[in-house]
Design a protein around this motif. Structure first.
Motif, PDB file in Angstrom:
ATOM      1  N   SER A 158      43.230 -50.110   3.681  1.00 46.00           N
ATOM      2  CA  SER A 158      42.639 -49.878   5.017  1.00 46.00           C
ATOM      3  C   SER A 158      42.673 -48.403   5.416  1.00 46.00           C
ATOM      4  O   SER A 158      41.932 -47.977   6.284  1.00 46.00           O
ATOM      5  CB  SER A 158      43.379 -50.714   6.066  1.00 46.00           C
ATOM      6  N   GLU A 159      43.541 -47.613   4.782  1.00 40.87           N
ATOM      7  CA  GLU A 159      43.677 -46.186   5.097  1.00 40.87           C
ATOM      8  C   GLU A 159      42.991 -45.302   4.062  1.00 40.87           C
ATOM      9  O   GLU A 159      42.875 -44.082   4.244  1.00 40.87           O
ATOM     10  CB  GLU A 159      45.177 -45.789   5.110  1.00 40.87           C
ATOM     11  N   ALA A 160      42.546 -45.908   2.960  1.00 40.78           N
ATOM     12  CA  ALA A 160      42.189 -45.121   1.764  1.00 40.78           C
ATOM     13  C   ALA A 160      41.030 -44.147   1.983  1.00 40.78           C
ATOM     14  O   ALA A 160      41.029 -43.054   1.413  1.00 40.78           O
ATOM     15  CB  ALA A 160      41.875 -46.069   0.608  1.00 40.78           C
ATOM     16  N   MET A 161      40.050 -44.518   2.808  1.00 37.19           N
ATOM     17  CA  MET A 161      38.878 -43.645   2.953  1.00 37.19           C
ATOM     18  C   MET A 161      39.224 -42.322   3.636  1.00 37.19           C
ATOM     19  O   MET A 161      38.480 -41.352   3.520  1.00 37.19           O
ATOM     20  CB  MET A 161      37.748 -44.370   3.699  1.00 37.19           C
ATOM     21  N   LYS A 162      40.373 -42.281   4.305  1.00 36.28           N
ATOM     22  CA  LYS A 162      40.808 -41.012   4.928  1.00 36.28           C
ATOM     23  C   LYS A 162      41.138 -39.967   3.867  1.00 36.28           C
ATOM     24  O   LYS A 162      41.217 -38.778   4.172  1.00 36.28           O
ATOM     25  CB  LYS A 162      42.048 -41.247   5.793  1.00 36.28           C
ATOM     26  N   TYR A 163      41.389 -40.409   2.654  1.00 41.14           N
ATOM     27  CA  TYR A 163      41.782 -39.494   1.582  1.00 41.14           C
ATOM     28  C   TYR A 163      40.580 -38.955   0.805  1.00 41.14           C
ATOM     29  O   TYR A 163      40.732 -38.184  -0.126  1.00 41.14           O
ATOM     30  CB  TYR A 163      42.776 -40.189   0.640  1.00 41.14           C
ATOM     31  N   VAL A 164      39.385 -39.395   1.188  1.00 42.08           N
ATOM     32  CA  VAL A 164      38.157 -38.890   0.536  1.00 42.08           C
ATOM     33  C   VAL A 164      37.781 -37.554   1.180  1.00 42.08           C
ATOM     34  O   VAL A 164      37.655 -37.453   2.399  1.00 42.08           O
ATOM     35  CB  VAL A 164      37.002 -39.907   0.699  1.00 42.08           C
ATOM     36  N   GLY A 165      37.622 -36.522   0.332  1.00 37.50           N
ATOM     37  CA  GLY A 165      37.211 -35.203   0.850  1.00 37.50           C
ATOM     38  C   GLY A 165      35.715 -35.002   0.760  1.00 37.50           C
ATOM     39  O   GLY A 165      35.132 -34.207   1.500  1.00 37.50           O
ATOM     40  N   GLY A 166      35.065 -35.705  -0.166  1.00 37.30           N
ATOM     41  CA  GLY A 166      33.626 -35.579  -0.374  1.00 37.30           C
ATOM     42  C   GLY A 166      33.245 -36.314  -1.634  1.00 37.30           C
ATOM     43  O   GLY A 166      34.026 -37.136  -2.152  1.00 37.30           O
ATOM     44  N   TYR A 167      32.071 -36.006  -2.127  1.00 37.96           N
ATOM     45  CA  TYR A 167      31.543 -36.747  -3.279  1.00 37.96           C
ATOM     46  C   TYR A 167      30.912 -35.782  -4.273  1.00 37.96           C
ATOM     47  O   TYR A 167      30.744 -34.586  -4.008  1.00 37.96           O
ATOM     48  CB  TYR A 167      30.499 -37.774  -2.801  1.00 37.96           C
ATOM     49  N   ALA A 168      30.537 -36.320  -5.435  1.00 39.34           N
ATOM     50  CA  ALA A 168      29.775 -35.568  -6.434  1.00 39.34           C
ATOM     51  C   ALA A 168      29.092 -36.594  -7.323  1.00 39.34           C
ATOM     52  O   ALA A 168      29.519 -37.755  -7.393  1.00 39.34           O
ATOM     53  CB  ALA A 168      30.694 -34.686  -7.274  1.00 39.34           C
ATOM     54  N   LEU A 169      28.037 -36.175  -7.980  1.00 37.94           N
ATOM     55  CA  LEU A 169      27.461 -36.998  -9.028  1.00 37.94           C
ATOM     56  C   LEU A 169      28.129 -36.576 -10.334  1.00 37.94           C
ATOM     57  O   LEU A 169      28.205 -35.367 -10.627  1.00 37.94           O
ATOM     58  CB  LEU A 169      25.950 -36.753  -9.132  1.00 37.94           C
ATOM     59  N   GLY A 170      28.600 -37.536 -11.116  1.00 36.36           N
ATOM     60  CA  GLY A 170      29.242 -37.210 -12.386  1.00 36.36           C
ATOM     61  C   GLY A 170      28.615 -37.989 -13.527  1.00 36.36           C
ATOM     62  O   GLY A 170      28.094 -39.095 -13.327  1.00 36.36           O
TER      63      GLY A 170
ATOM     64  N   ILE B 214      16.599 -34.098 -22.259  1.00 38.02           N
ATOM     65  CA  ILE B 214      16.872 -33.563 -20.920  1.00 38.02           C
ATOM     66  C   ILE B 214      17.232 -34.732 -20.007  1.00 38.02           C
ATOM     67  O   ILE B 214      16.464 -35.691 -19.870  1.00 38.02           O
ATOM     68  CB  ILE B 214      15.649 -32.804 -20.369  1.00 38.02           C
ATOM     69  N   ILE B 215      18.418 -34.642 -19.427  1.00 30.56           N
ATOM     70  CA  ILE B 215      18.915 -35.684 -18.520  1.00 30.56           C
ATOM     71  C   ILE B 215      18.717 -35.207 -17.086  1.00 30.56           C
ATOM     72  O   ILE B 215      19.097 -34.093 -16.740  1.00 30.56           O
ATOM     73  CB  ILE B 215      20.425 -35.924 -18.747  1.00 30.56           C
ATOM     74  N   GLN B 216      18.097 -36.083 -16.281  1.00 30.56           N
ATOM     75  CA  GLN B 216      18.064 -35.850 -14.830  1.00 30.56           C
ATOM     76  C   GLN B 216      18.754 -37.043 -14.197  1.00 30.56           C
ATOM     77  O   GLN B 216      18.563 -38.188 -14.649  1.00 30.56           O
ATOM     78  CB  GLN B 216      16.633 -35.774 -14.323  1.00 30.56           C
ATOM     79  N   ALA B 217      19.553 -36.794 -13.163  1.00 32.61           N
ATOM     80  CA  ALA B 217      20.288 -37.887 -12.539  1.00 32.61           C
ATOM     81  C   ALA B 217      20.497 -37.573 -11.075  1.00 32.61           C
ATOM     82  O   ALA B 217      20.478 -36.401 -10.675  1.00 32.61           O
ATOM     83  CB  ALA B 217      21.629 -38.086 -13.241  1.00 32.61           C
ATOM     84  N   GLY B 218      20.686 -38.644 -10.287  1.00 33.12           N
ATOM     85  CA  GLY B 218      20.863 -38.388  -8.860  1.00 33.12           C
ATOM     86  C   GLY B 218      21.519 -39.537  -8.123  1.00 33.12           C
ATOM     87  O   GLY B 218      21.668 -40.656  -8.631  1.00 33.12           O
ATOM     88  N   LEU B 219      21.908 -39.230  -6.899  1.00 37.07           N
ATOM     89  CA  LEU B 219      22.419 -40.212  -5.937  1.00 37.07           C
ATOM     90  C   LEU B 219      21.403 -40.256  -4.812  1.00 37.07           C
ATOM     91  O   LEU B 219      21.307 -39.291  -4.029  1.00 37.07           O
ATOM     92  CB  LEU B 219      23.772 -39.761  -5.379  1.00 37.07           C
ATOM     93  N   GLY B 220      20.615 -41.351  -4.740  1.00 40.93           N
ATOM     94  CA  GLY B 220      19.559 -41.444  -3.729  1.00 40.93           C
ATOM     95  C   GLY B 220      18.792 -40.132  -3.666  1.00 40.93           C
ATOM     96  O   GLY B 220      18.436 -39.553  -4.696  1.00 40.93           O
ATOM     97  N   ASP B 221      18.565 -39.658  -2.435  1.00 39.94           N
ATOM     98  CA  ASP B 221      17.938 -38.335  -2.313  1.00 39.94           C
ATOM     99  C   ASP B 221      18.952 -37.294  -1.853  1.00 39.94           C
ATOM    100  O   ASP B 221      18.595 -36.234  -1.360  1.00 39.94           O
ATOM    101  CB  ASP B 221      16.718 -38.391  -1.381  1.00 39.94           C
ATOM    102  N   VAL B 222      20.246 -37.601  -2.055  1.00 40.14           N
ATOM    103  CA  VAL B 222      21.315 -36.688  -1.614  1.00 40.14           C
ATOM    104  C   VAL B 222      21.508 -35.542  -2.601  1.00 40.14           C
ATOM    105  O   VAL B 222      21.721 -34.396  -2.214  1.00 40.14           O
ATOM    106  CB  VAL B 222      22.654 -37.457  -1.443  1.00 40.14           C
ATOM    107  N   VAL B 223      21.446 -35.864  -3.880  1.00 37.36           N
ATOM    108  CA  VAL B 223      21.686 -34.828  -4.898  1.00 37.36           C
ATOM    109  C   VAL B 223      20.963 -35.208  -6.182  1.00 37.36           C
ATOM    110  O   VAL B 223      20.782 -36.397  -6.470  1.00 37.36           O
ATOM    111  CB  VAL B 223      23.211 -34.664  -5.169  1.00 37.36           C
ATOM    112  N   ASN B 224      20.485 -34.221  -6.915  1.00 42.36           N
ATOM    113  CA  ASN B 224      20.052 -34.485  -8.288  1.00 42.36           C
ATOM    114  C   ASN B 224      20.415 -33.303  -9.171  1.00 42.36           C
ATOM    115  O   ASN B 224      20.553 -32.178  -8.698  1.00 42.36           O
ATOM    116  CB  ASN B 224      18.570 -34.874  -8.377  1.00 42.36           C
ATOM    117  N   VAL B 225      20.620 -33.615 -10.443  1.00 40.52           N
ATOM    118  CA  VAL B 225      21.083 -32.609 -11.404  1.00 40.52           C
ATOM    119  C   VAL B 225      20.249 -32.718 -12.678  1.00 40.52           C
ATOM    120  O   VAL B 225      19.595 -33.743 -12.926  1.00 40.52           O
ATOM    121  CB  VAL B 225      22.574 -32.813 -11.782  1.00 40.52           C
ATOM    122  N   GLN B 226      20.294 -31.670 -13.462  1.00 41.44           N
ATOM    123  CA  GLN B 226      19.620 -31.696 -14.775  1.00 41.44           C
ATOM    124  C   GLN B 226      20.527 -31.041 -15.815  1.00 41.44           C
ATOM    125  O   GLN B 226      21.097 -29.970 -15.561  1.00 41.44           O
ATOM    126  CB  GLN B 226      18.292 -30.941 -14.686  1.00 41.44           C
ATOM    127  N   PHE B 227      20.650 -31.700 -16.950  1.00 42.13           N
ATOM    128  CA  PHE B 227      21.453 -31.171 -18.062  1.00 42.13           C
ATOM    129  C   PHE B 227      20.686 -31.383 -19.362  1.00 42.13           C
ATOM    130  O   PHE B 227      19.980 -32.373 -19.532  1.00 42.13           O
ATOM    131  CB  PHE B 227      22.799 -31.900 -18.166  1.00 42.13           C
TER     132      PHE B 227
END
Ligand SMILES: CC(=O)CC(=O)C(=O)O
Ligand SMILES: [Mg+2]
Length: 215
Positions: free
Chosen positions: A82-94, A198-211
């Motif tokens: 019940s307290e765990a989400m307080k420990y989230v600082g942010g996100y990333a696509l991995g 070439i890999i493209q990946a993303g989280l919704g329209d929040v972030v996308n990356v290419q490797f």
């Protein structure tokens, strides 16, 4: 809670969750887990955009696994769900890059997955995503294309274990520290890569990356 800005340089230990989507467990012929399956990658696995994914020497079946990454914001030991989400600082696509042939061999022999999952360049990562950009990590589209063709297309609502459950569970056994990255597992559609892909990946329209993949 410390200021989020300090987590823009995240890059501490990488805690990964395996088989957190039923369809991915099924595609590899694995049972659905009753509790989270955990493994670690070394910090030397990180790369960011502009750096290439290197097929490790001797690997014949390098796979992509796109995953929601959770960046830990403050020290978490034995926290309640019940307290765990307080420990989230942010996100990333991995990307949990996996030498599937080495993993299969390790599984067969009851050996750890460290080589199959922890080789150099096995953790391509996006820039840090501020926590408020993903108000509900349990409902985010997650996708990956190879050479423009969709290979993985899922949503985090299909995760077996929620972000809160994972943080609480992990923190019972080892402490999560600010800057640590939690990779929450991959949806179905993992597939083999070759040099030049070439890999493209993303989280919704929040972030996308290419490797790019290189031998
Ligand atoms: C079978 C796996 O490689 C587990 C894993 O990493 C996942 O994301 O699921
Ligand atoms: Mg994975």
């Amino acid at each position: 809670m410390a200021k989020l800005a300090q987590f823009k340089d995240f890059g501490k230990k990488i805690v990964c969750v395996g088989r957190n989507y039923r369809e991915h467990a099924a595609e590899l012929g694995n049972p659905v887990p009753s509790k989270p399956i955990l493994f670690l990658k070394p910090t030397t696995a990180y790369i960011s955009e502009g750096q290439a994914i290197k097929i490790p020497k001797g690997c014949t079946d390098l796979n992509h696994e796109v995953e929601l990454g959770v960046v830990i914001g403050s020290r978490a030991t034995n926290v309640q769900e019940s307290e765990a989400m307080k420990y989230v600082g942010g996100y990333a696509l991995g990307l949990d890059m996996t030498a599937r042939d080495w993993q299969a061999e390790a599984k067969k022999n009851g050996h750890p997955w460290s080589l199959a999952k922890g080789f150099d360049t096995s953790c391509p990562i996006s820039a840090f995503i501020e926590k408020d950009k993903i108000p509900n990590p349990e409902n985010v589209d997650i996708w990956l294309k190879v050479n423009g063709e969709t290979r993985q297309s899922g949503n985090t609502k299909d995760m077996i274990f929620s972000v809160a459950h994972l943080i609480s569970y992990i923190s019972q056994f080892f402490t999560l520290e600010p800057g640590d990255l939690l990779l929450t597992g991959t949806p179905a559609g993992v597939s083999k890569l070759k040099s030049g892909d070439i890999i493209q990946a993303g989280l919704g329209d929040v972030v996308n990356v290419q490797f790019t993949v290189q031998s």
